[in-house]
Design an enzyme around this catalytic site. Structure first.
Site, PDB file in Angstrom:
ATOM      1  N   GLN A 247      18.653  63.554 161.982  1.00 49.16           N
ATOM      2  CA  GLN A 247      19.536  62.822 162.456  1.00 49.16           C
ATOM      3  C   GLN A 247      20.527  61.532 161.645  1.00 49.16           C
ATOM      4  OE1 GLN A 247      15.671  60.504 163.479  1.00 49.16           O
ATOM      5  NE2 GLN A 247      16.788  59.117 164.072  1.00 49.16           N
TER       6      GLN A 247
ATOM      7  N   GLN B  79      20.392  56.139 172.498  1.00 56.44           N
ATOM      8  CA  GLN B  79      18.846  57.058 172.315  1.00 56.44           C
ATOM      9  C   GLN B  79      17.650  57.164 173.388  1.00 56.44           C
ATOM     10  OE1 GLN B  79      17.177  56.929 168.655  1.00 56.44           O
ATOM     11  NE2 GLN B  79      15.319  56.278 169.943  1.00 56.44           N
TER      12      GLN B  79
ATOM     13  N   ASP C 277      17.675  51.190 170.670  1.00 53.93           N
ATOM     14  CA  ASP C 277      18.787  52.235 170.861  1.00 53.93           C
ATOM     15  C   ASP C 277      18.565  52.479 172.262  1.00 53.93           C
ATOM     16  OD1 ASP C 277      18.528  52.286 167.806  1.00 53.93           O
ATOM     17  OD2 ASP C 277      16.641  52.219 168.714  1.00 53.93           O
TER      18      ASP C 277
ATOM     19  N   GLY D 258       9.787  44.980 167.080  1.00 52.53           N
ATOM     20  CA  GLY D 258      10.294  45.524 168.103  1.00 52.53           C
ATOM     21  C   GLY D 258       8.981  46.799 167.433  1.00 52.53           C
ATOM     22  N   HIS D 259       8.670  47.518 166.429  1.00 51.01           N
ATOM     23  CA  HIS D 259       8.224  48.844 166.644  1.00 51.01           C
ATOM     24  C   HIS D 259       5.998  48.519 167.536  1.00 51.01           C
ATOM     25  CE1 HIS D 259      10.747  49.540 163.678  1.00 51.01           C
ATOM     26  NE2 HIS D 259      10.909  50.695 163.862  1.00 51.01           N
TER      27      HIS D 259
ATOM     28  N   MET E 243      10.560  55.742 162.924  1.00 54.69           N
ATOM     29  CA  MET E 243      11.098  55.778 161.207  1.00 54.69           C
ATOM     30  C   MET E 243      10.545  54.988 160.020  1.00 54.69           C
ATOM     31  SD  MET E 243      15.031  57.352 161.397  1.00 54.69           S
ATOM     32  CE  MET E 243      16.202  55.945 161.445  1.00 54.69           C
TER      33      MET E 243
ATOM     34  N   PHE F 191       8.907  51.584 157.912  1.00 52.05           N
ATOM     35  CA  PHE F 191       9.721  50.551 157.890  1.00 52.05           C
ATOM     36  C   PHE F 191       9.262  49.398 159.238  1.00 52.05           C
ATOM     37  CE2 PHE F 191      11.497  47.106 155.732  1.00 52.05           C
ATOM     38  CZ  PHE F 191      11.303  46.983 154.346  1.00 52.05           C
ATOM     39  N   LEU F 192       8.619  49.274 159.717  1.00 50.93           N
ATOM     40  CA  LEU F 192       7.659  48.607 160.955  1.00 50.93           C
ATOM     41  C   LEU F 192       8.105  46.738 160.437  1.00 50.93           C
ATOM     42  CD1 LEU F 192       4.620  50.712 161.709  1.00 50.93           C
ATOM     43  CD2 LEU F 192       7.091  51.616 162.649  1.00 50.93           C
TER      44      LEU F 192
HETATM   45  P1  AMP Z   1      13.072  53.411 164.667  1.00 54.61           P
HETATM   46  O1  AMP Z   1      11.779  53.853 163.743  1.00 54.61           O
HETATM   47  O2  AMP Z   1      14.453  52.095 164.119  1.00 54.61           O
HETATM   48  O3  AMP Z   1      13.534  55.174 164.589  1.00 54.61           O
HETATM   49  O4  AMP Z   1      12.829  53.092 166.195  1.00 54.61           O
HETATM   50  C1  AMP Z   1      11.372  53.293 166.422  1.00 54.61           C
HETATM   51  C2  AMP Z   1      11.345  53.207 167.759  1.00 54.61           C
HETATM   52  O5  AMP Z   1      11.251  51.489 168.364  1.00 54.61           O
HETATM   53  C3  AMP Z   1      12.692  53.098 168.496  1.00 54.61           C
HETATM   54  O6  AMP Z   1      12.179  53.990 169.718  1.00 54.61           O
HETATM   55  C4  AMP Z   1      13.448  51.823 168.929  1.00 54.61           C
HETATM   56  O7  AMP Z   1      14.593  52.392 170.112  1.00 54.61           O
HETATM   57  C5  AMP Z   1      12.269  50.697 168.791  1.00 54.61           C
HETATM   58  N1  AMP Z   1      12.513  49.623 168.641  1.00 54.61           N
HETATM   59  C6  AMP Z   1      13.572  49.051 167.365  1.00 54.61           C
HETATM   60  N2  AMP Z   1      14.348  48.342 167.227  1.00 54.61           N
HETATM   61  C7  AMP Z   1      13.442  47.565 168.099  1.00 54.61           C
HETATM   62  C8  AMP Z   1      13.632  46.149 168.523  1.00 54.61           C
HETATM   63  N3  AMP Z   1      14.264  45.700 168.058  1.00 54.61           N
HETATM   64  N4  AMP Z   1      13.277  45.881 169.749  1.00 54.61           N
HETATM   65  C9  AMP Z   1      12.378  46.845 170.320  1.00 54.61           C
HETATM   66  N5  AMP Z   1      12.880  48.497 170.472  1.00 54.61           N
HETATM   67  C10 AMP Z   1      12.864  48.639 168.572  1.00 54.61           C
END
Ligand code: AMP
Length: 270
Positions: free
Chosen positions: A57, A149, A146, A32-33, A26, A28-29
């Site tokens: 969602q 998820q 997540d 983790g991303h 989503m 705002f990387l």
């Molecule tokens: P989001 O942009 O929050 O929907 O996350 C996109 C992907 O990045 C999803 O698969 C998340 O589980 C993963 N993600 C978000 N935060 C982290 C993190 N701190 N470490 C690893 N993966 C992450």
């Protein structure tokens, strides 16, 4: 790196790629991303990322309109992680007028975030199914951050026989333990400190080697402090059903809590 906004552009580009990894986000990387994207490049040679704040969602009282966005910054980060294509569609292109097809995953969507956020996993499963159908990747990468998820997506790809390998990657954390999240941007300096209660409780529970689920949950709750619990759970890692004793099967501790008005989640393997 290419930026595209329409499904036709994705399909045309996809035809030129022998193998492909996909990382849906989503935006705002953060690191983790990016860890998912680097792993995608490693596994498939070519990695595509999607940036889409998926309206289906979010609940009616959730943070859809104020969810943080920074497409320009995100594109630079994707490029630095070795991403070849970014798909950033408009909501009206993903859900045009008359849109009526949704994907629901039954069992693993129940409880935990599924109970606190009705309809959330229906929205997640729908957009991920659409993205997997559009990109037809060999592998798609998701974060263990997540955790529910990830299990929903594993069930959906298996049940719909999508033939894509789903890879879960470890949670990337700040130096002090806080799980990285785009929503951390909402936290004031004070709330940022309070938010450490989540990871502190989870680490303490994990490191204790305690096998009784009630005692594990009490340890986590003891660290939450002023943070308002949404749920604290000890579950079987695969079914996500609550367990009372941690035995041979993999188990997971999960927590969701409100730091001020910001809802954060975190989890660890036990
Ligand atoms: P989001 O942009 O929050 O929907 O996350 C996109 C992907 O990045 C999803 O698969 C998340 O589980 C993963 N993600 C978000 N935060 C982290 C993190 N701190 N470490 C690893 N993966 C992450």
């Amino acid at each position: 790196m290419k930026l595209v906004k329409t499904p036709d552009e994705v399909r045309a580009w996809r035809k030129t790629m022998p193998t492909l990894a996909l990382v849906p986000t989503m935006g705002f990387l953060h690191e983790g991303h990016l860890s998912l994207m680097r792993e995608g490049v490693k596994r498939a040679g070519v990695c595509a990322a999607t940036i889409f704040v998926n309206p289906t969602q979010f609940g009616p009282k959730e943070d859809l309109s104020r969810y943080p966005r920074d497409l320009e910054g995100d594109l630079a980060k994707c490029e630095s992680a070795g991403v070849s294509l970014v798909y950033a569609p408009e909501p009206a292109s993903v859900y045009p007028a008359g849109y009526q097809t949704y994907v629901t995953v039954d069992d693993v969507s129940q409880g935990l975030d599924g109970a606190s956020r009705p309809g959330h996993f229906r929205g997640v499963a729908t957009v991920v199914a659409k993205l997997l159908a559009l990109f037809r990747p060999d592998v798609a990468l998701f974060g263990e951050k997540d955790f529910q998820q990830l299990q929903v997506i594993k069930a959906l790809t298996k049940d719909l026989e999508l033939g894509v390998e789903i890879v879960g990657q470890p949670t990337v954390r700040e130096a002090d333990g806080l799980a990285m999240s785009s929503r951390n941007a909402y936290l004031s300096k004070e709330d940022r400190q309070k938010a450490l209660g989540l990871s502190r409780g989870l680490f303490r529970a994990r490191d204790s080697r305690e096998r009784d689920a009630e005692k594990v949950k009490a340890m986590i709750r003891a660290e939450l402090g002023e943070v308002r619990e949404d749920y604290v759970a000890v579950v079987d890692s695969e079914t996500l059903k609550p367990i009372s004793k941690i035995e041979a099967r993999p188990a997971r501790a999960l927590v969701a809590a409100f730091v001020g008005t910001t809802r954060l989640i975190d989890n660890v393997a036990l």
